[in-house]
Motif scaffolding. Structure first.
Motif, short mmCIF file in Angstrom:
data_model
loop_
_atom_site.label_atom_id
_atom_site.label_comp_id
_atom_site.label_asym_id
_atom_site.label_seq_id
_atom_site.Cartn_x
_atom_site.Cartn_y
_atom_site.Cartn_z
N SER A 138 -5.09 11.85 -7.77
CA SER A 138 -5.99 11.59 -6.65
C SER A 138 -5.19 11.40 -5.38
O SER A 138 -4.04 10.99 -5.41
CB SER A 138 -6.87 10.38 -6.93
N ILE A 182 -6.01 9.96 -1.28
CA ILE A 182 -6.85 9.47 -0.20
C ILE A 182 -6.04 9.68 1.07
O ILE A 182 -4.92 9.18 1.19
CB ILE A 182 -7.21 7.99 -0.37
N LEU A 239 -11.03 12.25 0.35
CA LEU A 239 -11.09 11.53 -0.91
C LEU A 239 -11.07 12.58 -2.01
O LEU A 239 -12.08 13.23 -2.27
CB LEU A 239 -12.38 10.70 -1.00
N TRP A 245 1.83 4.65 3.42
CA TRP A 245 1.51 5.23 2.12
C TRP A 245 1.63 4.19 1.02
O TRP A 245 2.49 3.31 1.06
CB TRP A 245 2.51 6.31 1.75
N HIS A 256 -1.13 9.18 -7.76
CA HIS A 256 -2.03 8.88 -6.64
C HIS A 256 -1.19 8.65 -5.37
O HIS A 256 -0.11 8.10 -5.43
CB HIS A 256 -2.83 7.63 -6.95
N ARG A 257 -1.76 9.13 -4.24
CA ARG A 257 -1.17 8.83 -2.94
C ARG A 257 -2.29 8.42 -2.00
O ARG A 257 -3.29 9.11 -1.89
CB ARG A 257 -0.45 10.04 -2.36
N HIS A 258 -2.11 7.28 -1.37
CA HIS A 258 -3.07 6.78 -0.38
C HIS A 258 -2.36 6.70 0.96
O HIS A 258 -1.27 6.15 1.05
CB HIS A 258 -3.61 5.41 -0.79
N SER A 276 -2.82 5.72 5.18
CA SER A 276 -3.62 5.08 6.20
C SER A 276 -2.83 5.06 7.50
O SER A 276 -1.61 5.23 7.50
CB SER A 276 -4.01 3.65 5.79
#
Length: 140
Positions: A37, A39, A46, A106, A120-122, A124
């Motif tokens: 996933s 974000i 998403l 990140w 997963h990588r998020h 902002s």
């Protein structure tokens, strides 16, 4: 090479693939499964599954060209075969004829297989309407 060095090497692999717009190399950083996933910073970013993540990166490649990932503050936490990277960086890119430097934060979750792979990588962006030392933005 230590686990932490191997993990940080995956960040370099990601940055190189992203800057050269090499979608195969970029997707190689992630685990080869449909449970990955991402974000992103955009309202619609998403993504779950390889095809969704790949589509997001291809859209990014079409809109801008990154030239450099400037790594800044980072923390790597390893527990058995899992790890989390918390990192801040600036992405230097060209977008619609302008050179931009985009501050990003990140969180990356990884798992050790025969190598460290991203699950997963998020991403902002720091709140531009929040002064340093304040817990909340000045305006909603």
């Amino acid at each position: 090479m230590t686990d932490e060095q191997e993990i940080k090497s995956t960040l370099e692999d990601y940055a190189k693939a992203y800057c050269t717009k090499d979608i195969d190399a970029l997707m190689h950083v992630f685990e080869d499964c449909d449970d990955i996933s991402v974000i992103g910073t955009g309202a619609d970013e998403l993504c779950i599954g390889r095809s969704s993540v790949k589509e997001l990166f291809l859209r990014n490649f079409a809109e801008a060209t990154a030239n450099q990932f400037e790594w800044q503050w980072s923390k790597v936490t390893i527990s058995n075969d899992y790890a989390v990277v918390a990192i801040s960086l600036a992405i230097h890119l060209e977008y619609q004829g302008s050179k931009l430097e985009i501050p990003i934060r990140w969180s990356v979750a990884l798992r050790k297989t025969d190598r460290w792979v991203w699950l997963h990588r998020h991403a902002s962006s720091p709140a531009s309407n929040q002064d340093e030392g304040q817990a909340y933005p000045q305006e909603a």
